[in-house]
Design a protein around this motif. Structure first.
Motif, PDB file in Angstrom:
ATOM      1  N   TRP A  29     -28.825 -30.800  20.617  1.00  0.00           N
ATOM      2  CA  TRP A  29     -28.697 -32.215  20.954  1.00  0.00           C
ATOM      3  C   TRP A  29     -28.574 -32.417  22.464  1.00  0.00           C
ATOM      4  CZ3 TRP A  29     -23.961 -35.730  20.949  1.00  0.00           C
ATOM      5  CH2 TRP A  29     -24.338 -37.063  20.932  1.00  0.00           C
ATOM      6  N   LEU A  30     -27.868 -31.523  23.141  1.00  0.00           N
ATOM      7  CA  LEU A  30     -27.755 -31.633  24.594  1.00  0.00           C
ATOM      8  C   LEU A  30     -29.114 -31.535  25.272  1.00  0.00           C
ATOM      9  CD1 LEU A  30     -24.553 -29.524  25.282  1.00  0.00           C
ATOM     10  CD2 LEU A  30     -24.816 -32.001  25.517  1.00  0.00           C
ATOM     11  N   PRO A  36     -30.744 -39.975  18.715  1.00  0.00           N
ATOM     12  CA  PRO A  36     -29.506 -40.685  18.388  1.00  0.00           C
ATOM     13  C   PRO A  36     -28.449 -39.728  17.836  1.00  0.00           C
ATOM     14  CG  PRO A  36     -31.387 -41.660  17.241  1.00  0.00           C
ATOM     15  CD  PRO A  36     -31.868 -40.416  17.910  1.00  0.00           C
ATOM     16  N   ARG A  37     -27.218 -40.046  18.067  1.00  0.00           N
ATOM     17  CA  ARG A  37     -26.095 -39.242  17.578  1.00  0.00           C
ATOM     18  C   ARG A  37     -26.157 -39.086  16.064  1.00  0.00           C
ATOM     19  NH1 ARG A  37     -20.788 -40.402  15.826  1.00  0.00           N
ATOM     20  NH2 ARG A  37     -19.332 -38.738  16.346  1.00  0.00           N
ATOM     21  N   VAL A  41     -25.292 -35.885  13.520  1.00  0.00           N
ATOM     22  CA  VAL A  41     -24.274 -35.979  12.470  1.00  0.00           C
ATOM     23  C   VAL A  41     -24.897 -35.721  11.102  1.00  0.00           C
ATOM     24  CG1 VAL A  41     -22.672 -37.539  11.314  1.00  0.00           C
ATOM     25  CG2 VAL A  41     -22.790 -37.492  13.812  1.00  0.00           C
ATOM     26  N   ALA A  42     -26.074 -36.270  10.848  1.00  0.00           N
ATOM     27  CA  ALA A  42     -26.740 -36.046   9.562  1.00  0.00           C
ATOM     28  C   ALA A  42     -27.051 -34.566   9.352  1.00  0.00           C
ATOM     29  CB  ALA A  42     -28.022 -36.874   9.483  1.00  0.00           C
ATOM     30  N   ALA A  43     -27.481 -33.883  10.402  1.00  0.00           N
ATOM     31  CA  ALA A  43     -27.756 -32.446  10.290  1.00  0.00           C
ATOM     32  C   ALA A  43     -26.480 -31.677   9.996  1.00  0.00           C
ATOM     33  CB  ALA A  43     -28.396 -31.938  11.581  1.00  0.00           C
ATOM     34  N   MET A  44     -25.398 -32.030  10.660  1.00  0.00           N
ATOM     35  CA  MET A  44     -24.138 -31.328  10.449  1.00  0.00           C
ATOM     36  C   MET A  44     -23.592 -31.576   9.038  1.00  0.00           C
ATOM     37  SD  MET A  44     -22.483 -31.820  14.178  1.00  0.00           S
ATOM     38  CE  MET A  44     -21.878 -30.238  14.753  1.00  0.00           C
TER      39      MET A  44
END
Length: 57
Positions: A29-30, A36-37, A41-44
């Motif tokens: 993500w970095l 988008p965040r 979050v969905a992947a995690m």
């Protein structure tokens, strides 16, 4: 000498697996600040859903 850590229980082993699997998406993500965040979050959530469901079993 390498620092190999031995898990004491199946739950601890599962926790270590989940913890280590969540480190991957953060650098990804970095490198992609335009994403988008919610994508991260969905992947995690997908990463943890299966192991957590089997642990509560």
């Amino acid at each position: 000498m390498s620092a190999v850590r031995t898990c004491r229980s199946p739950d601890e082993s599962l926790g270590e697996t989940i913890r280590s699997s969540l480190y991957g998406p953060a650098p990804w993500w970095l490198d992609r600040p335009e994403k988008p965040r919610e994508v991260l979050v969905a992947a995690m959530v997908r990463i943890t859903r299966g192991p957590v469901a089997t642990a509560s079993g």
